[in-house]
Design a protein around this motif. Structure first.
Motif, PDB file in Angstrom:
ATOM      1  N   VAL A 100     -18.833  23.149  11.352  1.00 10.68           N
ATOM      2  CA  VAL A 100     -17.709  23.206  10.410  1.00 10.68           C
ATOM      3  C   VAL A 100     -16.436  23.440  11.217  1.00 10.68           C
ATOM      4  CG1 VAL A 100     -16.666  24.514   8.512  1.00 10.68           C
ATOM      5  CG2 VAL A 100     -19.127  23.996   8.483  1.00 10.68           C
ATOM      6  N   THR A 101     -15.491  22.549  11.084  1.00 11.61           N
ATOM      7  CA  THR A 101     -14.274  22.579  11.888  1.00 11.61           C
ATOM      8  C   THR A 101     -13.524  23.903  11.796  1.00 11.61           C
ATOM      9  OG1 THR A 101     -14.063  20.215  11.501  1.00 11.61           O
ATOM     10  CG2 THR A 101     -12.107  21.352  12.329  1.00 11.61           C
ATOM     11  N   GLU A 102     -13.435  24.472  10.610  1.00 11.48           N
ATOM     12  CA  GLU A 102     -12.634  25.682  10.414  1.00 11.48           C
ATOM     13  C   GLU A 102     -13.402  26.977  10.704  1.00 11.48           C
ATOM     14  OE1 GLU A 102      -9.541  24.781   6.963  1.00 11.48           O
ATOM     15  OE2 GLU A 102     -11.589  24.194   6.372  1.00 11.48           O
ATOM     16  N   TYR A 103     -14.662  26.888  11.020  1.00 13.01           N
ATOM     17  CA  TYR A 103     -15.522  28.059  11.210  1.00 13.01           C
ATOM     18  C   TYR A 103     -15.125  28.853  12.448  1.00 13.01           C
ATOM     19  CZ  TYR A 103     -19.837  30.741  11.878  1.00 13.01           C
ATOM     20  OH  TYR A 103     -20.761  31.737  12.058  1.00 13.01           O
ATOM     21  N   ARG A 104     -14.953  30.174  12.253  1.00  8.25           N
ATOM     22  CA  ARG A 104     -14.540  31.071  13.332  1.00  8.25           C
ATOM     23  C   ARG A 104     -15.610  32.113  13.661  1.00  8.25           C
ATOM     24  NH1 ARG A 104      -9.791  30.712   9.777  1.00  8.25           N
ATOM     25  NH2 ARG A 104     -10.903  32.334   8.661  1.00  8.25           N
ATOM     26  N   GLY A 105     -16.845  31.816  13.371  1.00  7.26           N
ATOM     27  CA  GLY A 105     -17.934  32.705  13.750  1.00  7.26           C
ATOM     28  C   GLY A 105     -17.993  33.982  12.940  1.00  7.26           C
ATOM     29  N   SER A 106     -18.237  35.089  13.627  1.00  4.91           N
ATOM     30  CA  SER A 106     -18.492  36.367  12.962  1.00  4.91           C
ATOM     31  C   SER A 106     -17.328  36.805  12.072  1.00  4.91           C
ATOM     32  CB  SER A 106     -18.831  37.446  13.981  1.00  4.91           C
ATOM     33  OG  SER A 106     -17.761  37.672  14.858  1.00  4.91           O
ATOM     34  N   GLU A 107     -16.120  36.424  12.403  1.00  3.22           N
ATOM     35  CA  GLU A 107     -14.962  36.753  11.558  1.00  3.22           C
ATOM     36  C   GLU A 107     -15.147  36.174  10.148  1.00  3.22           C
ATOM     37  OE1 GLU A 107     -10.254  35.443  11.286  1.00  3.22           O
ATOM     38  OE2 GLU A 107     -11.268  35.330  13.227  1.00  3.22           O
ATOM     39  N   ASP A 108     -15.609  34.944  10.065  1.00  2.00           N
ATOM     40  CA  ASP A 108     -15.804  34.305   8.759  1.00  2.00           C
ATOM     41  C   ASP A 108     -17.028  34.860   8.031  1.00  2.00           C
ATOM     42  OD1 ASP A 108     -13.524  32.748   8.929  1.00  2.00           O
ATOM     43  OD2 ASP A 108     -14.582  31.066   9.860  1.00  2.00           O
ATOM     44  N   ILE A 109     -18.061  35.217   8.788  1.00  2.00           N
ATOM     45  CA  ILE A 109     -19.233  35.831   8.160  1.00  2.00           C
ATOM     46  C   ILE A 109     -18.840  37.159   7.528  1.00  2.00           C
ATOM     47  CG2 ILE A 109     -21.544  36.790   8.566  1.00  2.00           C
ATOM     48  CD1 ILE A 109     -21.750  34.686  10.900  1.00  2.00           C
ATOM     49  N   ARG A 110     -18.045  37.948   8.219  1.00  2.00           N
ATOM     50  CA  ARG A 110     -17.551  39.214   7.648  1.00  2.00           C
ATOM     51  C   ARG A 110     -16.707  38.965   6.400  1.00  2.00           C
ATOM     52  NH1 ARG A 110     -17.365  44.347  10.568  1.00  2.00           N
ATOM     53  NH2 ARG A 110     -18.032  43.946  12.674  1.00  2.00           N
ATOM     54  N   THR A 111     -15.945  37.897   6.408  1.00  2.00           N
ATOM     55  CA  THR A 111     -15.147  37.556   5.229  1.00  2.00           C
ATOM     56  C   THR A 111     -16.054  37.290   4.036  1.00  2.00           C
ATOM     57  OG1 THR A 111     -13.337  36.696   6.582  1.00  2.00           O
ATOM     58  CG2 THR A 111     -13.443  35.935   4.293  1.00  2.00           C
ATOM     59  N   PRO A 133     -31.407  46.009   8.794  1.00  2.00           N
ATOM     60  CA  PRO A 133     -31.474  46.708  10.085  1.00  2.00           C
ATOM     61  C   PRO A 133     -30.114  47.330  10.407  1.00  2.00           C
ATOM     62  CG  PRO A 133     -32.448  44.532  10.247  1.00  2.00           C
ATOM     63  CD  PRO A 133     -31.794  44.604   8.905  1.00  2.00           C
ATOM     64  N   GLU A 134     -30.119  48.418  11.134  1.00  2.00           N
ATOM     65  CA  GLU A 134     -28.899  49.198  11.376  1.00  2.00           C
ATOM     66  C   GLU A 134     -27.740  48.356  11.917  1.00  2.00           C
ATOM     67  OE1 GLU A 134     -27.378  53.171  13.760  1.00  2.00           O
ATOM     68  OE2 GLU A 134     -29.476  52.588  13.871  1.00  2.00           O
ATOM     69  N   ALA A 135     -27.992  47.516  12.893  1.00  2.00           N
ATOM     70  CA  ALA A 135     -26.904  46.736  13.499  1.00  2.00           C
ATOM     71  C   ALA A 135     -26.265  45.784  12.490  1.00  2.00           C
ATOM     72  CB  ALA A 135     -27.414  45.957  14.701  1.00  2.00           C
ATOM     73  N   ILE A 136     -27.082  45.186  11.637  1.00  2.00           N
ATOM     74  CA  ILE A 136     -26.550  44.269  10.620  1.00  2.00           C
ATOM     75  C   ILE A 136     -25.826  45.070   9.541  1.00  2.00           C
ATOM     76  CG2 ILE A 136     -27.137  42.491   8.922  1.00  2.00           C
ATOM     77  CD1 ILE A 136     -29.589  41.853  10.744  1.00  2.00           C
ATOM     78  N   ARG A 137     -26.379  46.222   9.176  1.00  2.00           N
ATOM     79  CA  ARG A 137     -25.736  47.096   8.190  1.00  2.00           C
ATOM     80  C   ARG A 137     -24.351  47.526   8.679  1.00  2.00           C
ATOM     81  NH1 ARG A 137     -29.706  50.462   7.388  1.00  2.00           N
ATOM     82  NH2 ARG A 137     -29.232  51.819   9.114  1.00  2.00           N
ATOM     83  N   GLU A 138     -24.240  47.848   9.950  1.00  2.00           N
ATOM     84  CA  GLU A 138     -22.949  48.257  10.505  1.00  2.00           C
ATOM     85  C   GLU A 138     -21.962  47.092  10.551  1.00  2.00           C
ATOM     86  OE1 GLU A 138     -23.766  50.142  14.234  1.00  2.00           O
ATOM     87  OE2 GLU A 138     -24.737  51.869  13.256  1.00  2.00           O
ATOM     88  N   PHE A 139     -22.475  45.872  10.720  1.00  2.00           N
ATOM     89  CA  PHE A 139     -21.619  44.685  10.727  1.00  2.00           C
ATOM     90  C   PHE A 139     -21.042  44.408   9.340  1.00  2.00           C
ATOM     91  CE2 PHE A 139     -21.157  40.051  10.208  1.00  2.00           C
ATOM     92  CZ  PHE A 139     -20.243  39.791  11.213  1.00  2.00           C
ATOM     93  N   TRP A 140     -21.838  44.647   8.294  1.00  2.00           N
ATOM     94  CA  TRP A 140     -21.426  44.402   6.904  1.00  2.00           C
ATOM     95  C   TRP A 140     -20.477  45.518   6.497  1.00  2.00           C
ATOM     96  CZ3 TRP A 140     -25.143  41.883   2.994  1.00  2.00           C
ATOM     97  CH2 TRP A 140     -24.529  41.743   1.737  1.00  2.00           C
ATOM     98  N   PRO A 141     -19.221  45.209   6.189  1.00  2.00           N
ATOM     99  CA  PRO A 141     -18.263  46.266   5.837  1.00  2.00           C
ATOM    100  C   PRO A 141     -18.746  47.070   4.619  1.00  2.00           C
ATOM    101  CG  PRO A 141     -17.144  44.169   6.176  1.00  2.00           C
ATOM    102  CD  PRO A 141     -18.621  43.878   6.170  1.00  2.00           C
ATOM    103  N   SER A 142     -18.583  48.366   4.703  1.00  2.00           N
ATOM    104  CA  SER A 142     -18.977  49.250   3.616  1.00  2.00           C
ATOM    105  C   SER A 142     -18.029  49.089   2.435  1.00  2.00           C
ATOM    106  CB  SER A 142     -18.950  50.698   4.096  1.00  2.00           C
ATOM    107  OG  SER A 142     -19.211  51.582   3.042  1.00  2.00           O
ATOM    108  N   THR A 143     -18.547  49.360   1.252  1.00  2.00           N
ATOM    109  CA  THR A 143     -17.693  49.367   0.051  1.00  2.00           C
ATOM    110  C   THR A 143     -17.005  50.704  -0.097  1.00  2.00           C
ATOM    111  OG1 THR A 143     -19.524  50.086  -1.347  1.00  2.00           O
ATOM    112  CG2 THR A 143     -19.156  47.708  -1.145  1.00  2.00           C
TER     113      THR A 143
END
Length: 145
Positions: A100-111, A133-143
């Motif tokens: 995907v041309t506009e894809y910016r990796g982890s920044e877009d996944i976090r979005t 898993p802890e690492a993925i949980r930490e990557f996902w922004p908390s509410t």
């Protein structure tokens, strides 16, 4: 009432467009098709870390069409263990959308994850995060702020 009485379909199509439009805006992408693809791939990637009960609770809050995309191709029988590292999680998503041309990796996944935080109940998001898993949980922004 519509001529054929299928308001539920019209409503879910409208709601799905709302979701895609908002996500596209948050991503600052021009392609609605690619934004939907990233949403679908991201949700399917974390789906395999969740219990069946958690999946059912999560999908109950999704628009009907997006819920169908989430379940499409899913085999609910036990799967072999997934790599529990963040790099593997991100790589699995990257493999599906890296062209995907506009894809910016982890920044877009976090979005995408922030978008889900905004659209679904904070209790459900926190339940999902707790299942990861802890690492993925930490990557996902908390509410929680």
């Amino acid at each position: 009432m519509t001529a054929k009485g299928l308001e539920v379909i019209e409503h879910t199509v409208h709601l799905t467009h709302e979701w895609i439009n908002e996500l596209c805006e948050r991503l600052d992408w021009s392609s609605h098709k690619d934004a939907l693809r990233l949403l679908r791939v991201t949700m399917r990637t974390f789906r395999d870390y969740l219990s069946h009960d958690e999946i059912a609770q999560f999908t109950a809050q999704l628009p009907l069409l997006i819920r169908g995309m989430f379940y499409e191709g899913w085999n609910p029988s036990p799967t072999k263990g997934k790599d529990r590292h963040l790099d593997a999680f991100l790589a699995e998503i990257d493999a599906e959308v890296s062209n995907v041309t506009e894809y910016r990796g982890s920044e877009d996944i976090r979005t995408v994850l922030r978008f889900l935080n905004a659209r679904l109940s904070s209790g459900e998001i926190e339940d999902i995060r707790a299942s990861l898993p802890e690492a993925i949980r930490e990557f996902w922004p908390s509410t929680k702020i």
